[in-house]
Design a protein around this motif. Structure first.
Motif, short mmCIF file in Angstrom:
data_model
loop_
_atom_site.label_atom_id
_atom_site.label_comp_id
_atom_site.label_asym_id
_atom_site.label_seq_id
_atom_site.Cartn_x
_atom_site.Cartn_y
_atom_site.Cartn_z
N PHE A 151 0.88 -1.18 0.00
CA PHE A 151 0.00 0.00 0.00
C PHE A 151 0.91 1.22 0.00
N VAL A 152 0.97 1.90 -1.13
CA VAL A 152 1.87 3.05 -1.27
C VAL A 152 1.04 4.32 -1.46
N SER A 153 1.37 5.35 -0.70
CA SER A 153 0.70 6.64 -0.90
C SER A 153 1.64 7.63 -1.56
N ILE A 154 1.04 8.51 -2.34
CA ILE A 154 1.80 9.56 -2.99
C ILE A 154 1.31 10.90 -2.46
N LEU A 155 2.26 11.66 -1.92
CA LEU A 155 1.96 12.97 -1.37
C LEU A 155 2.72 14.01 -2.18
N GLY A 156 2.14 15.18 -2.32
CA GLY A 156 2.87 16.23 -3.02
C GLY A 156 1.96 17.42 -3.22
N PRO A 157 2.57 18.60 -3.46
CA PRO A 157 1.77 19.82 -3.60
C PRO A 157 0.84 19.75 -4.81
N SER A 158 -0.19 20.58 -4.77
CA SER A 158 -1.17 20.62 -5.86
C SER A 158 -0.47 20.91 -7.19
N GLY A 159 -0.83 20.16 -8.20
CA GLY A 159 -0.29 20.39 -9.53
C GLY A 159 1.05 19.73 -9.80
N CYS A 160 1.52 18.89 -8.86
CA CYS A 160 2.84 18.28 -9.05
C CYS A 160 2.78 17.04 -9.93
N GLY A 161 1.60 16.66 -10.34
CA GLY A 161 1.49 15.55 -11.29
C GLY A 161 1.05 14.23 -10.70
N LYS A 162 0.48 14.26 -9.50
CA LYS A 162 0.05 13.00 -8.86
C LYS A 162 -1.05 12.30 -9.68
#
Ligand SMILES: Nc1ncnc2c1ncn2[C@@H]1O[C@H](COP(=O)(O)OP(=O)(O)OP(=O)(O)O)[C@@H](O)[C@H]1O
Ligand SMILES: [Mg+2]
Length: 265
Positions: free
Chosen positions: A39-50
């Protein structure tokens, strides 16, 4: 959790609007391996391409360079073994709860009696018993997302791709559904653990749910760092108030903050 790599993201970059003249560099060179059942989560600022990354893994969007491999084979489009749950437009508004959950199995030509069995199983799993004949607009936000989860799982995918599935909910419902999500994931994974890639803006949500957290930089997104979440499963609701939980949360926040600060200088 260990085992071979279920998903490999190999040198994936994405540039939108290459031909239109106004191109946007959404992702730069992502390399990421996800183990079977992880179970992997991806975090990052808005617009970073998630979302772009998730759409590429789903096969909805093509990468500009690089490729995605699932079970060691390059993907060439969407497939039922990669289920998706999104924040919005997750359900067909013209179908009932039962219709939505049964949609995948039915459209793959399954017999009605078998579809019905699958629908009952997942209705029960996500606690929507009694709401089978309701339409999405007759449900609360939390019920809608539980229905979306059931619809995804009714196809029995080995990979689930989720893009901020709980973001539209109020804080209390959201926390309750995090607990539910882990329970449902555990139940659905009894025979074989499902691999999850989960996009969220919430650091605490990522910690509570995941085995590993990938932090992305602002656009064009690349991987800035990774955190392994050391808490054993099953995760009890009260781990959210442990000191170690907050310690990890602070570390991740600092990493996100450091990069955001640099960007605005
Ligand atoms: N179909 C598209 N056409 C053109 N540009 C796009 C498209 N999809 C995304 N983009 C651009 O790519 C960049 C990354 O978008 P993306 O939706 O992947 O970010 P995100 O990390 O999911 O953001 P958020 O956290 O706000 O959901 C943004 O600048 C966005 O405008
Ligand atoms: Mg997004």
């Amino acid at each position: 959790m260990t085992g071979h790599h279920k998903i490999a993201v190999l040198g994936v970059a994405k540039r939108f609007g290459e031909t239109a003249g106004t191109s946007v560099n959404a992702l730069s060179m992502i390399d990421l391996s996800i183990a079977d059942g992880e179970f992997v989560s991806i975090l990052g600022p808005s617009g970073c391409g998630k979302s772009s990354l998730l759409n590429i893994i789903a096969g909805f969007e093509e990468s500009s360079t690089g490729r995605i491999e699932v079970d060691g084979k390059p993907i060439s489009g969407p497939a039922p073994n990669r289920g998706v749950v999104f924040q919005e437009y997750a359900l067909f508004p013209w179908l009932t709860v039962a219709g939505n959950i049964g949609f995948g199995p039915q459209s793959r030509g399954m017999r009605a009696s078998k579809v019905n069995r699958i629908v009952s199983r997942y209705v029960e799993l996500v606690s929507l018993t009694g709401f089978e004949q309701k339409y999405p607009h007759e449900l609360s936000g939390g019920m809608r997302q539980r229905c979306a989860l059931a619809r995804c799982m009714a196809n029995d995918p080995d990979i689930m791709l989720m893009d901020e599935p709980l973001a539209a909910l109020d804080a209390l419902t959201r926390v309750a559904l995090q607990d539910e999500l882990l329970r449902i994931w555990g139940e659905a994974s009894r025979v074989r653990k499902k691999t999850v890639v989960y996009v969220t803006h919430s650091i605490d949500e990522a910690i509570f749910l995941s085995d590993r957290i990938v932090v992305m930089t602002p656009r064009p997104g690349r991987i800035q760092g990774e955190f392994v979440v050391p808490f054993p499963r099953p995760r009890l609701p009260e781990i959210r108030i442990h000191q170690d939980f907050h310690g990890l949360s602070d570390k991740i926040w600092l990493m996100l903050q450091a990069e955001a600060g640099r960007k605005s200088c």
